[in-house]
Motif scaffolding. Structure first.
Motif, PDB file in Angstrom:
ATOM      1  N   ASN A  12       0.816  -1.212   0.000  1.00  0.00           N
ATOM      2  CA  ASN A  12       0.000   0.000   0.000  1.00  0.00           C
ATOM      3  C   ASN A  12       0.852   1.266   0.000  1.00  0.00           C
ATOM      4  O   ASN A  12       0.690   2.108  -0.867  1.00  0.00           O
ATOM      5  N   CYS A  13       1.780   1.402   0.956  1.00  0.00           N
ATOM      6  CA  CYS A  13       2.551   2.652   1.051  1.00  0.00           C
ATOM      7  C   CYS A  13       3.946   2.518   0.437  1.00  0.00           C
ATOM      8  O   CYS A  13       4.639   3.516   0.251  1.00  0.00           O
ATOM      9  N   GLY A  14       4.370   1.304   0.135  1.00  0.00           N
ATOM     10  CA  GLY A  14       5.683   1.095  -0.459  1.00  0.00           C
ATOM     11  C   GLY A  14       6.816   1.091   0.548  1.00  0.00           C
ATOM     12  O   GLY A  14       7.983   0.953   0.183  1.00  0.00           O
ATOM     13  N   GLY A  15       6.454   1.262   1.825  1.00  0.00           N
ATOM     14  CA  GLY A  15       7.476   1.300   2.880  1.00  0.00           C
ATOM     15  C   GLY A  15       8.095  -0.066   3.137  1.00  0.00           C
ATOM     16  O   GLY A  15       7.455  -1.088   2.926  1.00  0.00           O
ATOM     17  N   ARG A  16       9.341  -0.042   3.592  1.00  0.00           N
ATOM     18  CA  ARG A  16      10.046  -1.284   3.918  1.00  0.00           C
ATOM     19  C   ARG A  16       9.490  -1.828   5.222  1.00  0.00           C
ATOM     20  O   ARG A  16       9.385  -1.095   6.211  1.00  0.00           O
ATOM     21  N   ILE A  17       9.086  -3.088   5.231  1.00  0.00           N
ATOM     22  CA  ILE A  17       8.557  -3.695   6.452  1.00  0.00           C
ATOM     23  C   ILE A  17       9.695  -4.360   7.223  1.00  0.00           C
ATOM     24  O   ILE A  17       9.930  -4.037   8.379  1.00  0.00           O
ATOM     25  N   CYS A  18      10.394  -5.283   6.604  1.00  0.00           N
ATOM     26  CA  CYS A  18      11.473  -6.004   7.272  1.00  0.00           C
ATOM     27  C   CYS A  18      12.150  -6.908   6.242  1.00  0.00           C
ATOM     28  O   CYS A  18      11.752  -6.943   5.084  1.00  0.00           O
ATOM     29  N   THR A  19      13.153  -7.634   6.673  1.00  0.00           N
ATOM     30  CA  THR A  19      13.772  -8.630   5.798  1.00  0.00           C
ATOM     31  C   THR A  19      13.090  -9.979   6.023  1.00  0.00           C
ATOM     32  O   THR A  19      12.370 -10.159   7.010  1.00  0.00           O
ATOM     33  N   GLU A  21      14.379 -12.629   7.046  1.00  0.00           N
ATOM     34  CA  GLU A  21      14.865 -13.216   8.300  1.00  0.00           C
ATOM     35  C   GLU A  21      14.143 -12.642   9.510  1.00  0.00           C
ATOM     36  O   GLU A  21      14.026 -13.304  10.535  1.00  0.00           O
ATOM     37  N   GLN A  22      13.663 -11.394   9.389  1.00  0.00           N
ATOM     38  CA  GLN A  22      13.015 -10.729  10.530  1.00  0.00           C
ATOM     39  C   GLN A  22      11.510 -10.951  10.566  1.00  0.00           C
ATOM     40  O   GLN A  22      10.847 -10.494  11.491  1.00  0.00           O
ATOM     41  N   LYS A  23      10.966 -11.636   9.561  1.00  0.00           N
ATOM     42  CA  LYS A  23       9.507 -11.607   9.429  1.00  0.00           C
ATOM     43  C   LYS A  23       8.750 -12.288  10.568  1.00  0.00           C
ATOM     44  O   LYS A  23       7.611 -11.920  10.833  1.00  0.00           O
ATOM     45  N   MET A  24       9.379 -13.246  11.254  1.00  0.00           N
ATOM     46  CA  MET A  24       8.699 -13.875  12.384  1.00  0.00           C
ATOM     47  C   MET A  24       8.578 -12.909  13.558  1.00  0.00           C
ATOM     48  O   MET A  24       7.757 -13.110  14.445  1.00  0.00           O
ATOM     49  N   LYS A  25       9.430 -11.868  13.567  1.00  0.00           N
ATOM     50  CA  LYS A  25       9.395 -10.904  14.674  1.00  0.00           C
ATOM     51  C   LYS A  25       8.767  -9.582  14.252  1.00  0.00           C
ATOM     52  O   LYS A  25       8.826  -8.608  14.995  1.00  0.00           O
ATOM     53  N   ALA A  26       8.201  -9.532  13.048  1.00  0.00           N
ATOM     54  CA  ALA A  26       7.589  -8.293  12.553  1.00  0.00           C
ATOM     55  C   ALA A  26       6.069  -8.447  12.549  1.00  0.00           C
ATOM     56  O   ALA A  26       5.551  -9.563  12.447  1.00  0.00           O
ATOM     57  N   CYS A  52       1.703  -3.234   5.776  1.00  0.00           N
ATOM     58  CA  CYS A  52       2.350  -2.896   7.046  1.00  0.00           C
ATOM     59  C   CYS A  52       1.289  -2.589   8.107  1.00  0.00           C
ATOM     60  O   CYS A  52       0.125  -2.349   7.788  1.00  0.00           O
ATOM     61  N   GLU A  53       1.700  -2.587   9.370  1.00  0.00           N
ATOM     62  CA  GLU A  53       0.727  -2.432  10.455  1.00  0.00           C
ATOM     63  C   GLU A  53       0.056  -1.058  10.405  1.00  0.00           C
ATOM     64  O   GLU A  53      -1.141  -0.947  10.692  1.00  0.00           O
ATOM     65  N   ALA A  54       0.788   0.000  10.042  1.00  0.00           N
ATOM     66  CA  ALA A  54       0.199   1.348   9.977  1.00  0.00           C
ATOM     67  C   ALA A  54      -0.897   1.391   8.912  1.00  0.00           C
ATOM     68  O   ALA A  54      -1.975   1.953   9.135  1.00  0.00           O
ATOM     69  N   CYS A  55      -0.634   0.787   7.749  1.00  0.00           N
ATOM     70  CA  CYS A  55      -1.640   0.749   6.686  1.00  0.00           C
ATOM     71  C   CYS A  55      -2.812  -0.136   7.080  1.00  0.00           C
ATOM     72  O   CYS A  55      -3.962   0.153   6.752  1.00  0.00           O
ATOM     73  N   TYR A  56      -2.518  -1.214   7.796  1.00  0.00           N
ATOM     74  CA  TYR A  56      -3.584  -2.093   8.284  1.00  0.00           C
ATOM     75  C   TYR A  56      -4.541  -1.301   9.174  1.00  0.00           C
ATOM     76  O   TYR A  56      -5.759  -1.380   9.024  1.00  0.00           O
ATOM     77  N   ASP A  57      -3.956  -0.516  10.101  1.00  0.00           N
ATOM     78  CA  ASP A  57      -4.785   0.264  11.025  1.00  0.00           C
ATOM     79  C   ASP A  57      -5.678   1.236  10.271  1.00  0.00           C
ATOM     80  O   ASP A  57      -6.863   1.377  10.592  1.00  0.00           O
TER      81      ASP A  57
END
Ligand SMILES: [Zn+2]
Length: 76
Positions: A12-19, A21-26, A52-57
């Motif tokens: 949605n916003c094009g922002g980087r969420i995580c890698t 490897e980090q996805k289980m903690k994101a 991302c969580e901000a777009c989800y909200d």
């Protein structure tokens, strides 16, 4: 799905969420939908996206009916 290399981006916003490897903690939403025969010209395709969580909200705030929310008794 919006992934370049091992980085996951918000569709949605094009922002980087995580890698990868980090996805289980994101905290983010992954949607994968297989459109079937009864869809409108999307049949036989799979649409995947990460939100991302901000777009989800923001998305959920725009809903006429909020999602069902339940407490998780056992965290993974
Ligand atoms: Zn976003």
């Amino acid at each position: 799905m919006s992934r370049k290399g091992n980085v996951i981006y918000c569709n949605n916003c094009g922002g980087r969420i995580c890698t990868e490897e980090q996805k289980m903690k994101a905290s983010f939403l992954t949607i994968s939908k297989e459109w079937g025969y009864f869809s409108n010209r999307k049949d036989g395709t799979v649409h995947s996206m990460d939100i991302c969580e901000a777009c989800y909200d923001l998305l959920v705030e725009s809903f006429a009916i909020p999602p069902v929310t339940e407490e998780i008794t056992e965290y993974l």
